[in-house]
Every structure is written in structure tokens, then in C-alpha cells.
Write a protein that holds these residues in place. Sequence first.
Motif, short mmCIF file in Angstrom:
data_model
loop_
_atom_site.label_atom_id
_atom_site.label_comp_id
_atom_site.label_asym_id
_atom_site.label_seq_id
_atom_site.Cartn_x
_atom_site.Cartn_y
_atom_site.Cartn_z
N ILE A 1 0.82 -1.22 0.00
CA ILE A 1 0.00 0.00 0.00
C ILE A 1 0.86 1.27 0.00
O ILE A 1 0.69 2.13 -0.87
N PRO A 2 1.79 1.46 0.94
CA PRO A 2 2.59 2.70 0.87
C PRO A 2 3.53 2.74 -0.34
O PRO A 2 3.78 3.82 -0.88
N LEU A 3 4.02 1.58 -0.76
CA LEU A 3 4.88 1.56 -1.95
C LEU A 3 4.13 2.02 -3.19
O LEU A 3 4.65 2.78 -4.00
N VAL A 4 2.90 1.55 -3.34
CA VAL A 4 2.09 1.96 -4.48
C VAL A 4 1.74 3.44 -4.40
O VAL A 4 1.80 4.16 -5.39
N LEU A 5 1.37 3.89 -3.22
CA LEU A 5 1.00 5.29 -3.05
C LEU A 5 2.15 6.22 -3.43
O LEU A 5 1.98 7.14 -4.22
N MET B 1 -2.76 16.35 -8.86
CA MET B 1 -3.49 15.29 -9.55
C MET B 1 -2.82 13.92 -9.36
O MET B 1 -3.49 12.89 -9.40
N ALA B 2 -1.51 13.91 -9.16
CA ALA B 2 -0.78 12.65 -9.00
C ALA B 2 -1.08 11.99 -7.66
O ALA B 2 -1.19 10.77 -7.59
N ILE B 3 -1.22 12.79 -6.61
CA ILE B 3 -1.49 12.22 -5.29
C ILE B 3 -2.84 11.50 -5.24
O ILE B 3 -2.91 10.36 -4.78
N PRO B 4 -3.95 12.11 -5.73
CA PRO B 4 -5.21 11.36 -5.72
C PRO B 4 -5.18 10.12 -6.61
O PRO B 4 -5.82 9.11 -6.30
N ALA B 5 -4.43 10.17 -7.70
CA ALA B 5 -4.32 8.99 -8.55
C ALA B 5 -3.60 7.86 -7.83
O ALA B 5 -4.03 6.70 -7.88
N GLY B 6 -2.52 8.19 -7.15
CA GLY B 6 -1.80 7.18 -6.36
C GLY B 6 -2.65 6.63 -5.24
O GLY B 6 -2.64 5.43 -4.95
N ALA B 7 -3.40 7.52 -4.58
CA ALA B 7 -4.28 7.08 -3.50
C ALA B 7 -5.40 6.20 -4.04
O ALA B 7 -5.85 5.26 -3.37
N GLY B 8 -5.86 6.48 -5.25
CA GLY B 8 -6.90 5.65 -5.86
C GLY B 8 -6.41 4.23 -6.13
O GLY B 8 -7.13 3.26 -5.89
N ALA C 1 -3.98 2.75 -4.51
CA ALA C 1 -3.83 2.13 -3.19
C ALA C 1 -5.19 1.70 -2.64
O ALA C 1 -5.31 0.63 -2.03
N ALA C 2 -6.22 2.50 -2.88
CA ALA C 2 -7.57 2.14 -2.43
C ALA C 2 -8.08 0.91 -3.17
O ALA C 2 -8.79 0.08 -2.58
N GLY D 1 -9.33 -2.45 -1.43
CA GLY D 1 -10.63 -3.04 -1.77
C GLY D 1 -10.51 -4.48 -2.20
O GLY D 1 -11.35 -5.31 -1.86
N HIS D 2 -9.47 -4.79 -2.96
CA HIS D 2 -9.26 -6.18 -3.37
C HIS D 2 -9.01 -7.06 -2.15
O HIS D 2 -9.55 -8.17 -2.04
N ALA D 3 -8.21 -6.57 -1.22
CA ALA D 3 -7.89 -7.36 -0.04
C ALA D 3 -9.11 -7.57 0.85
O ALA D 3 -9.26 -8.62 1.48
N LEU D 4 -10.00 -6.59 0.90
CA LEU D 4 -11.16 -6.70 1.78
C LEU D 4 -12.33 -7.44 1.15
O LEU D 4 -13.04 -8.16 1.85
#
Length: 71
Positions: A12-16, A32-39, A41-42, A46-49
Motif C-alpha cells: 500500500i505505501p509503496l504503491v501510493l 493530480m498525481a497524489i489522488p491517482a496514487g491514492a486511488g 492504493a484504495a 478493496g481487493h484485499a477486503l
Amino acid sequence: MAQYYDYVLGVIPLVLVGVTSLLSIAGLDLTMAIPAGAGVAALIIGHALFVNMPTRPTANTADASQRANAE
């Protein structure tokens, strides 16, 4: 030994940071890059949950395994 959720927590932090920095280097604004990275990671969260759900062993399966070991 590391399991699936250990890897997810590490990724998660590596991807972000990784996706954010790659998009920033590619010329996208940081705002714009930060929300894309957070998306991204989200999506991993979501896949894990929801796709690969964590499960707890029930009392019935634990009792059955203990009985099998006793025999």
C-alpha cells in the motif's frame, strides 16, 4: 512466513508513493498525481477486503482439526 495480508500492508505505501512519483515525473501536477496514487492504493485495499476476504476459523473447524490430530 509472510502471508497475503502482510504483503498487502507492505504494498500500500509503496504503491501510493511509487505511482504518485511516477505520475509526477511524467509531468502530471502533484495535486493530480497524489489522488491517482491514492486511488490505486484504495483499489488494492478493496481487493484485499472484498475479493480476497479475510476469514476466521470457526469453532467447528478448529474442533475437527484437534480431533483429527488426537486420533
